[in-house]
Design an enzyme around this catalytic site. Structure first.
Site, short mmCIF file in Angstrom:
data_model
loop_
_atom_site.label_atom_id
_atom_site.label_comp_id
_atom_site.label_asym_id
_atom_site.label_seq_id
_atom_site.Cartn_x
_atom_site.Cartn_y
_atom_site.Cartn_z
N THR A 418 -7.07 8.99 0.26
CA THR A 418 -7.32 7.57 0.11
C THR A 418 -6.12 6.71 0.48
OG1 THR A 418 -8.77 8.14 -1.71
CG2 THR A 418 -8.18 5.84 -1.49
N CYS A 419 -6.35 5.65 1.23
CA CYS A 419 -5.28 4.74 1.66
C CYS A 419 -5.45 3.37 1.04
CB CYS A 419 -5.25 4.64 3.18
SG CYS A 419 -4.90 6.19 4.00
N ILE A 420 -5.76 3.32 -0.26
CA ILE A 420 -5.86 2.04 -0.95
C ILE A 420 -4.47 1.52 -1.27
CG2 ILE A 420 -8.11 2.51 -1.95
CD1 ILE A 420 -6.64 3.33 -4.53
#
Length: 620
Positions: A418-420
């Site tokens: 995840t690249c939040i």
């Protein structure tokens, strides 16, 4: 927004304020009234003044408007034909309760006929027609009920008392640690004399493994060089491998100490591979050291800087390619780690035991993970700890709930893609030392039955679908309580609160963990969201782009466990303040320390970091 009859009952002592325009002669019903939960905001904005307003409980009795009024009008005595005195309504239940308390005092007459053998039948004929059968007793003679009853009652109580069950160790996971003192480049990837050598030219093999990867560079960052620029950090990973044929969550895992893999990168246009913010900049300024998912001071970082095709940073294949290319290097280290002689490792194994505790409060940890596609993705259950081979993306599995053992979580069953926002993202290393799982696993008063991962889909229809499946799974487990955690904020809060609702409506106490504070406050909610832990630790309560700043830490886990125990015991959990207040956390920790006598260590906050120009602009 109008309210339901149930909400009106809950807010009987709150001011009665119309939600919409109402005509003269309208008989007031719950649907005519605004939700009192939003009154503080309306008052602060100057849209509402509740001075002199009657309470909801006083006007929901057939009261009728004597004039036409607009929305957000408080109900006062001069605009309705009648209203109740609230005090009288409050006293009524107490008056009705008195006879109920006195009823058991009367001693009903009992008739007893002597019998020979068989049983004694005792009939109590007053009020409830209770029939009791008792053993006949000694030598076939007549037995008086008063003497027999205590014996029978004692025997029944003894039979009813459950036999104390012993704790059971379900499985054991051992970590065998190898210290790495230095990382160098060499002709092959190998480990000798506590030195890790990484093959020269392995970068080319990594690039060739993924079509979307244009280039990959390796930087070895030592503790004396943390003030080094990095593109946004996408993940931090332990380096570990399984011994023999052992699967994740059991057997022996070999671990390198003092060194970590770090994934960073951009697309070909220089755009950071990140969504809501990115952490590019000097590493020592843009990471909260010592957090569960971050690096610890003194560790060496093997950082890859991956460049993927332009425009692919916002599509699933782009971030996945960066991770898989990096894993080519990590896997070469794993293979070298398998070859190290056992005598080189530390003598003592680190052991984790999953212990089931029959008779204790049975709980489950539920971790909501990103599954919205694009760059919101995770790999589950790889062959090797935090690997990619054999892993399945939760997006491709429909984000449905998937059960895991606590030891699988601590053995790297999640590879976090995840690249939040970097402040609230749970890196792969976070799961490796997940605070809530560890706290519940080691609490002798809790029976941790497992961990459930559930994805957060994009569409609301899919969110509700997986949430219903989660509620049913938790019901089948027959737990006494549940924890629900999530990373990030915004879209995933819709399913986060729906998970809590689907568990809470089954009568199961539940505690939620999320970053909220000022920027991530829940945009939706329900009556089951009464017990919440805010993971925020930033000064301004925002996604500050400091890696791991607002993630779930050990002191959050301690608070959450204490809160769930209170809920399961039927104790009241007080309503939160309207705005984020760090003192709530501090006061809670002090209360827990007084109750347990145990000192709780807290992590440093963002204020302990040097302030870069980039971050200073956010606060100026």
């Amino acid at each position: 927004m109008s309210i339901t009859a149930e909400t009106a009952k809950q807010h009987a002592n709150d001011p009665a304020v119309l939600c919409c325009r109402a005509e003269e002669g309208t008989v007031l019903a719950p649907s005519n009234f605004e939700d009192p939960a939003i009154f503080p905001d309306l008052i602060d904005s100057g849209l509402l003044n509740t001075d002199g307003a009657l309470k909801l409980g006083q006007v929901l009795n057939g009261s009728k408007l004597t004039k036409t009024v607009d929305s957000l009008t408080p109900i006062t005595p001069d605009i309705i034909d009648k209203y109740d005195e609230l005090e009288g309504e409050e006293e009524a239940p107490a008056e009705e309760a008195a006879p109920a308390e006195e009823a058991p005092v009367a001693a009903p007459a009992a008739t007893l006929a002597p019998v020979v053998g068989g049983t004694i039948k005792l009939h109590i004929g007053e009020g409830k027609n209770i029939d009791i059968e008792l053993p006949a007793g000694l030598g076939g003679g007549a037995v008086a009920a008063p003497a027999a009853a205590p014996v029978a009652a004692a025997g029944a109580a003894e039979a009813a008392a459950p036999a104390e069950q012993e704790e059971k160790v379900v499985r054991t996971l051992s970590r065998r640690h190898l210290r790495i003192d230095k990382v160098e480049r060499g002709p092959e990837t190998k480990i000798e004399n506590h030195v890790l050598y990484i093959e020269e030219g392995i970068e080319e093999k990594a690039v060739e493994s993924e079509k979307l990867v244009q280039s990959l560079k390796i930087d070895v960052i030592t503790p004396d060089n943390y003030h080094t620029y990095s593109e946004t950090i996408m993940d931090i990973q332990p380096i570990a491998t399984k011994e023999g044929e052992a699967e994740l969550g059991e057997g022996v895992t070999r671990v390198l100490d003092g060194v970590l893999m770090v994934v960073s990168g951009t697309d070909a246009n220089g755009v950071q591979i990140g969504e809501f913010g990115s952490s590019e900049g000097y590493i020592d300024e843009n990471m909260m050291w010592g957090r569960p998912g971050a690096a610890d001071k003194g560790e060496t970082l093997i950082k890859t800087e991956v460049v993927i095709d332009a425009g692919k940073n916002m599509e699933r294949p782009g971030p996945i390619a960066a991770h898989k290319a990096t894993d080519v290097i990590t896997d070469a280290i794993r293979k070298a780690l398998k070859k190290v002689d056992e005598s080189e490792f530390e003598a003592d194994l680190e052991e984790f035991k999953q212990v089931r505790r029959p008779g204790k409060k049975k709980v489950v940890v539920i971790k909501e993970i990103m599954g919205q596609g694009a760059m919101h993705d995770n790999f589950l259950f790889p062959v090797e700890p935090v690997g990619t081979l054999g892993a399945k993306p939760n997006v491709d599995m429909g984000n449905v709930p998937i059960a895991a053992s606590p030891l699988e979580v601590l053995d790297g069953c999640i590879h976090a893609l995840t690249c939040i926002g970097p402040a609230s993202k749970e890196m792969s290393r976070h799961y490796w030392r997940e605070p809530l799982v560890l706290e519940a696993l080691h609490d002798p008063e809790l029976d941790l039955c497992g961990v459930i991962f559930v994805g957060s889909p994009q569409a609301n229809s899919e969110k509700f679908y997986v949430s219903r499946r989660l509620g049913q799974m938790v019901e089948l487990l027959d737990v006494d309580g549940a924890f629900v955690t999530t990373e990030g904020f915004g879209n995933n809060h819709v399913d986060f609160v729906t998970h809590i609702e689907n568990i809470g409506k089954r009568g199961i106490p539940v505690v939620g963990f999320s970053f909220c504070a000022a920027q991530g406050a829940l945009v939706v909610g329900n009556k089951y969201c009464n017990a919440m832990i805010d993971n925020n630790k930033s000064m301004s309560g925002i996604e500050n782009e400091v890696l791991e700043c607002n993630t779930l830490c050990p002191e959050d886990a301690v608070r959450g466990v204490a809160m769930l125990k209170a809920e399961m015991a039927g104790e009241e959990v007080k309503a939160p303040e309207r705005k984020y207040n760090v003192n709530v956390k501090t006061n809670n920790l002090e209360l827990i320390e007084k109750a347990t006598g145990k000192k709780i260590e807290t992590v440093e906050n963002e204020q302990s970091l040097p302030m870069s120009e980039k971050r200073r602009e956010k606060y100026d």
